[in-house]
Design an enzyme around this catalytic site. Structure first.
Site, PDB file in Angstrom:
ATOM      1  N   ASP A   1      42.417  27.334  40.501  1.00  0.00           N
ATOM      2  CA  ASP A   1      43.713  26.921  39.788  1.00  0.00           C
ATOM      3  C   ASP A   1      44.242  24.791  41.073  1.00  0.00           C
ATOM      4  O   ASP A   1      43.802  25.492  41.898  1.00  0.00           O
ATOM      5  CB  ASP A   1      44.480  27.821  39.888  1.00  0.00           C
ATOM      6  CG  ASP A   1      45.978  26.856  39.205  1.00  0.00           C
ATOM      7  OD1 ASP A   1      46.081  27.059  38.452  1.00  0.00           O
ATOM      8  OD2 ASP A   1      47.214  26.736  40.339  1.00  0.00           O
TER       9      ASP A   1
ATOM     10  N   ASP B   1      39.896  33.818  37.977  1.00  0.00           N
ATOM     11  CA  ASP B   1      40.994  32.641  38.475  1.00  0.00           C
ATOM     12  C   ASP B   1      41.423  32.936  39.941  1.00  0.00           C
ATOM     13  O   ASP B   1      42.495  33.642  39.988  1.00  0.00           O
ATOM     14  CB  ASP B   1      41.929  32.744  37.531  1.00  0.00           C
ATOM     15  CG  ASP B   1      42.801  31.631  36.828  1.00  0.00           C
ATOM     16  OD1 ASP B   1      43.154  30.966  37.943  1.00  0.00           O
ATOM     17  OD2 ASP B   1      43.231  31.140  35.769  1.00  0.00           O
TER      18      ASP B   1
ATOM     19  N   GLU C   1      39.611  23.386  38.805  1.00  0.00           N
ATOM     20  CA  GLU C   1      40.621  22.763  37.697  1.00  0.00           C
ATOM     21  C   GLU C   1      41.231  21.208  38.619  1.00  0.00           C
ATOM     22  O   GLU C   1      41.965  20.995  39.650  1.00  0.00           O
ATOM     23  CB  GLU C   1      42.215  23.701  37.062  1.00  0.00           C
ATOM     24  CG  GLU C   1      43.108  23.033  36.091  1.00  0.00           C
ATOM     25  CD  GLU C   1      44.053  23.052  36.228  1.00  0.00           C
ATOM     26  OE1 GLU C   1      45.078  23.172  35.364  1.00  0.00           O
ATOM     27  OE2 GLU C   1      44.655  23.968  37.440  1.00  0.00           O
TER      28      GLU C   1
ATOM     29  N   HIS D   1      44.819  26.969  28.047  1.00  0.00           N
ATOM     30  CA  HIS D   1      46.706  27.696  28.739  1.00  0.00           C
ATOM     31  C   HIS D   1      47.881  26.997  29.093  1.00  0.00           C
ATOM     32  O   HIS D   1      48.500  27.419  28.952  1.00  0.00           O
ATOM     33  CB  HIS D   1      46.484  28.790  29.242  1.00  0.00           C
ATOM     34  CG  HIS D   1      46.421  28.478  30.588  1.00  0.00           C
ATOM     35  ND1 HIS D   1      45.044  28.440  31.097  1.00  0.00           N
ATOM     36  CD2 HIS D   1      46.822  28.055  32.176  1.00  0.00           C
ATOM     37  CE1 HIS D   1      45.225  27.735  32.428  1.00  0.00           C
ATOM     38  NE2 HIS D   1      46.116  27.992  33.261  1.00  0.00           N
ATOM     39  N   ASP D   2      47.369  25.730  29.121  1.00  0.00           N
ATOM     40  CA  ASP D   2      48.697  24.958  29.648  1.00  0.00           C
ATOM     41  C   ASP D   2      48.419  23.130  28.466  1.00  0.00           C
ATOM     42  O   ASP D   2      48.957  22.539  28.341  1.00  0.00           O
ATOM     43  CB  ASP D   2      47.797  24.249  30.611  1.00  0.00           C
ATOM     44  CG  ASP D   2      48.184  24.529  32.088  1.00  0.00           C
ATOM     45  OD1 ASP D   2      49.298  26.003  32.243  1.00  0.00           O
ATOM     46  OD2 ASP D   2      47.764  25.136  33.558  1.00  0.00           O
TER      47      ASP D   2
END
Length: 525
Positions: free
Chosen positions: A198, A96, A261, A322-323
């Site tokens: 990200d 990431d 993302e 994860h969000d």
């Protein structure tokens, strides 16, 4: 074809996968120990949420060193062992990359805030106070509150799209770009197979720093960031030049993957494939996360997504991360099984989220155990990302085999039965079904690279064919039995997989589906 056309990606939140140091937090050695499980599951690549040195104000998304390993997770030797053994197991490993912002503890920011003339000053985004001495504009942090913090020593505000301890980097500065690209090369040189980047659509901001307009459609209970439309603080045209440069760095190495993302409407999302394929390989497609779970809604969005793909653009699909709330928490365990069949039979690269393969759903997080900085900053909002980040459940032992200490977040109330060890022995378990789906995807080339064609369906059924009709997929998105038209090519065909157990395929004009049932049928003859 590149490897990601064939392989399924599995996201790991390292804090929550396996603890070997008895501190209640997962680590790299724990991931290494579980590689045989991942190989047996049938995924082809693992993506790790951030493992870099960090004060952990945002659990690793506040990076203090882009080329190190946080001691919480281990050291560089532990990472090297993990990477080597992942490759020995035939697994790719993705990291990431968090380029929009660093931690305020990063040496770059420590230098930048010393004075206005510091060589690192322009590596971050600084502005003089606005009228009346307040913030330079109305931009809002994604975690609530102003997106600007006053640096008392220098009298200027710095911009942060997230926490005030996460100052945004200035990607208009060529020296900053070069330093970040060198960080990518560091990991690529070690053999890392690619990156998920990200909030990549945030990297460039409006150069005039104009106010964002009000959102006329904001809903009650929405986070503060939804109050404004991020017209000037994200998704700027110049971001595509930055991404093209980033892609060029990735292309210096053979067969490496770049994922972005991007939470944007479909027409804007497609721009991130880039001109002439110079963007990210996979702009993450989150439509299944937010779509109403109805056949007509899903069939429409799949058709629109397929039609919008640029020439050479490869599709991808995501159910959880994860969000976002876990798929079983959103639609229930029975439909989560149907969702897994959807994810693993659609055209494109699927990304699975750890724990979804055993149906982890709702988890109760007591107020005094909330860790999510966003939930703490906006306590009245209707979300808490902790619920998607709870520890993996491996067996029926204490703390479900995740740790010998108190885990950093609680686990499900049914962890004693909802775990890998129990489901591995149950023929019809969620885990067994997920493994069967991954095996079917591996064995049937048309599920990996064949075309997609919608089939006629009625009521709550979503139906489509893969590989010029070689396989038909029929999904009942309701908790009631129903019937739907069965095209002649599949009448009496072989049932390859059902989410609720095998049954004969009709040789008549309709297909009877049980409640919450999805099936894959091979074309007759």
């Amino acid at each position: 074809m590149s490897w990601w056309h064939d392989e399924a990606i599995y996201q790991i939140y390292p804090r929550s996968f396996q603890d070997t140091t008895k501190d209640g937090v997962g680590d790299l050695e724990g991931i290494r120990e579980r590689l045989p499980y991942l190989k047996d599951l049938g995924v082809g690549a693992i993506w790790l949420s951030p493992i870099f040195p960090s004060p952990m104000k945002d659990f690793g998304y506040d990076v203090a060193d882009y080329t190190g390993i946080d001691p919480l997770f281990g050291d560089m030797a532990a990472f090297d062992r993990l990477l080597t053994e992942a490759h020995e197991h035939g697994l790719k490993l993705l990291l990431d990359f968090v380029p929009n912002h660093s931690s305020d503890q990063h040496p770059w920011f420590q230098e930048a805030r010393k004075d206005k003339d510091n060589p690192k000053r322009d590596w971050y985004i600084w502005r003089d106070p606005g009228e009346g001495g307040g913030p330079p504009n109305n931009w809002v942090s994604n975690f609530g509150g102003p997106a600007w913090t006053l640096d008392e020593a220098t009298g200027q505000y710095y911009h942060h799209a997230f926490l005030s301890s996460q100052p945004d980097l200035n990607w208009r500065n060529p020296e900053l770009r070069a330093a970040m690209f060198d960080a990518l090369r560091f990991w690529l040189g070690k053999g890392v197979d690619g990156f998920r980047v990200d909030v990549i659509w945030h990297l460039i901001k409006d150069d005039q720093f104009r106010d964002n307009p009000e959102n006329p459609f904001v809903r009650d209970g929405a986070p503060e960031i939804d109050r404004l439309l991020q017209v000037h603080s994200a998704d700027q045209p110049e971001v595509h030049d930055v991404i093209a440069e980033m892609r060029a760095v990735i292309d210096e190495y053979e067969d490496r993957l770049l994922i972005g993302e991007i939470y944007l409407p479909l027409e804007r999302l497609m721009a991130y494939y880039g001109q002439d394929g110079r963007g990210v390989h996979l702009p993450f497609n989150f439509q299944l996360i937010s779509a109403p779970w109805r056949a007509e809604s899903l069939s429409k969005l799949i058709d629109e997504y397929e039609a919008a793909l640029p020439d050479g653009g490869w599709p991808n699909w995501v159910l959880s991360n994860h969000d976002q709330p876990r798929i079983a928490a959103r639609i229930g365990e029975a439909q989560a099984r149907v969702a897994a069949m959807l994810l693993l039979t659609l055209r494109g690269t699927p990304t699975l989220y750890y724990g979804d393969e055993i149906g982890i759903g709702r988890v109760s997080i007591p107020t005094d155990r909330i860790q999510d900085p966003w939930a703490k900053q906006e306590p009245d909002a209707s979300f808490n990302r902790d619920k998607a980040r709870t520890p993996m459940q491996w067996d029926e032992g204490p703390h479900a085999g995740f740790t010998k200490a108190e885990p950093w977040l609680p686990q499900t109330d049914d962890a004693a039965t909802r775990n890998v060890a129990v489901q591995r022995e149950e023929r019809g378990s969620m885990l067994s079904m997920t493994k069967a789906l991954l095996a079917l995807r591996r064995d049937e080339g048309c599920l990996r690279t064949g075309d997609y064609q919608r089939l006629p369906a009625e009521g709550p059924v979503l139906a489509y064919a893969r590989g010029h009709g070689s396989l038909g997929v029929f999904l009942n998105l309701s908790d009631e039995a129903c019937e739907t038209p069965l095209p002649e090519a599949y009448r009496g065909g072989a049932l390859l997989l059902s989410t609720v157990g095998g049954a004969a395929v009709s040789d008549g004009p309709t297909l009877a589906l049980r409640a919450n049932e999805g099936v894959v049928i091979r074309r007759r003859g």
